[in-house]
Design an enzyme around this catalytic site. Sequence first.
Site, mmCIF file in Angstrom:
data_model
loop_
_atom_site.group_PDB
_atom_site.id
_atom_site.type_symbol
_atom_site.label_atom_id
_atom_site.label_comp_id
_atom_site.label_asym_id
_atom_site.label_seq_id
_atom_site.Cartn_x
_atom_site.Cartn_y
_atom_site.Cartn_z
ATOM 1 C CE1 TYR A 100 -4.150 1.858 0.496
ATOM 2 C CE2 TYR A 100 -2.654 3.352 1.631
ATOM 3 C CZ TYR A 100 -3.879 3.109 1.034
ATOM 4 O OH TYR A 100 -4.814 4.103 0.957
ATOM 5 C CG PHE A 158 -6.374 17.343 -24.233
ATOM 6 C CD1 PHE A 158 -6.612 16.986 -25.553
ATOM 7 C CD2 PHE A 158 -6.773 16.470 -23.235
ATOM 8 C CE1 PHE A 158 -7.225 15.782 -25.853
ATOM 9 C CE2 PHE A 158 -7.381 15.270 -23.536
ATOM 10 C CZ PHE A 158 -7.617 14.922 -24.850
ATOM 11 C CG ASP A 159 -11.107 17.327 -24.847
ATOM 12 O OD1 ASP A 159 -10.208 16.729 -24.226
ATOM 13 O OD2 ASP A 159 -11.820 16.767 -25.703
ATOM 14 C CG ASP A 161 -0.869 18.315 -20.982
ATOM 15 O OD1 ASP A 161 -0.466 17.140 -20.950
ATOM 16 O OD2 ASP A 161 -2.062 18.616 -21.202
ATOM 17 C CB ALA A 165 0.075 13.498 -23.364
ATOM 18 C CE LYS A 179 -3.462 10.620 -24.563
ATOM 19 N NZ LYS A 179 -3.884 11.669 -23.662
ATOM 20 C CG HIS A 198 -18.173 13.524 -29.153
ATOM 21 N ND1 HIS A 198 -18.201 14.561 -28.246
ATOM 22 C CD2 HIS A 198 -17.051 12.826 -28.889
ATOM 23 C CE1 HIS A 198 -17.135 14.495 -27.487
ATOM 24 N NE2 HIS A 198 -16.418 13.446 -27.844
#
Length: 467
Positions: free
Chosen positions: A82, A134-135, A224, A226, A267, A459
């Site tokens: 843990y 990014f969204d 960021d 990724a 990614k 979407h």
Amino acid sequence: MKTHRPIQLPTPKTIIEPFRIKMIEPIGMLRPEERVRLLAEAGYNVFKLPAEAVTFDLLTDSGTSAMSAQQWSAMMAGDESYAGAKSFYNFERAVKDLTGMRHVIPTHQGRAAESLLMKAMLKPGQIVIGNTHFDTTRANIESAGGIAKDMPCKAAADSGVIDPFKGNINTEELDSYLKENKSKVGFVIMTVTNNSLAGQPVAMGNLRAAKEIAKKHGIPFFLDVARFAENSYFIKTREADYSQKTVKEIAQEMFSLADGALMSSKKDAFGNIGGFLALNNNEVAEAVRTLMVITEGFPTYGGLAGRDLEALAVGLEEVLDENYLAYRIRSIQYFGEGIEAAGLKIVKPLGGHAVYIDAGKTLPHIPALKFPGQALSVALYEHIGIRCCEVGSVMLGHRDAKTGVEHPAPVEQVRLAIPRRVYTQSHVDYMIEMIGYLAPYLGDLPGYEFEYQAPMLRHFSARFRRC
Ligand SMILES: *Cc1c(COP(=O)(O)O)cnc(C)c1O
């Protein structure tokens, strides 16, 4: 005796995968009639198709990588304690080696790192400036009470302009904005590569300039990351003075500019799940560690199993292999060139993780509000078995709740994202060949209208009918 010299053969045109295959996974090989039936059942929404019915799944490059034998074997050594598991220290060592940051905090994926960072850093009403958020980054800024502001460079506005670093931030705008408004700005965050801008890379020169401007105004500077390895490879191959550096040295230089970084490890860490925050500031790190116990878990596992941390530690090193990156970037260019040669209009230059087709230009007979991107993505599945993602008026447009009037998006695109190490050159050749056979019929494709749409993120769950 003459010394032996190897014969100088030309550089081959054929791209090879710099790996061989040890474990295989069958892909869906359906008859077109079966795909027609499944599409009708799914309301012509490819998100609602069972993955088994897809031949080439290009919906996303996120969490879809093939792991290596080294990653799988590291997973067997996962320490599931843990607190203070050995796997955490292995992960921490890998992230520190790359980023040089003082604090490494694992999270279950990128958006969890975003949520924690925003909550720890932002006061209500504070602005976060990016090259293009990014969204999920935008959503997390807003959900923490902040305001997300994009400052893409000028070249980014025109999909016809060929510029090596269209992911850059507009440094002049950044400087003048901070001069006026610095008291309202929480921090600057640069996304590399710029996912929301067709995966375009950001130059080291631009990162450095943005960092200096932020520093001059006393504003923290974040990354960021990724797709940090793909971005570093673009810097190596496109930016003056970097061709002799290793991709790892370039990545390290990039991180050295930042006060902190967040990553979706789904990614460029070849992870099927995972993310992290890397921070220099002790107080911010402490705030994040306190907050995360409520949602992510103890700070040495952050919502991940020990075995996930092991796989990510190995993946972060593997992704810097320059043979892999050369193959990765070249195979995406090759796919894009093939689609263009088949007569479709693509977004140029090609970015690092996907080919974007300009559906508006490719299907000029379908107006924006009959969703050309939707029409093309349905056709690619129906006729070829390719699943991809509409990035146009379905995803980015909206319906006015009061009047019921539909508003279009500024772009009508289809994104073919390429999972890492998953599809082979012959898969790509097959897709290009089939797109070529489909091309003469594109003028006959029908448009679509909504049969059902949810009030948010429509979407994912929408149903359509042909019109
Ligand atoms: C994917 C992504 C995220 C979010 O990460 P998840 O792992 O999907 O939660 C954030 N920023 C960028 C640039 C991304 O590509």
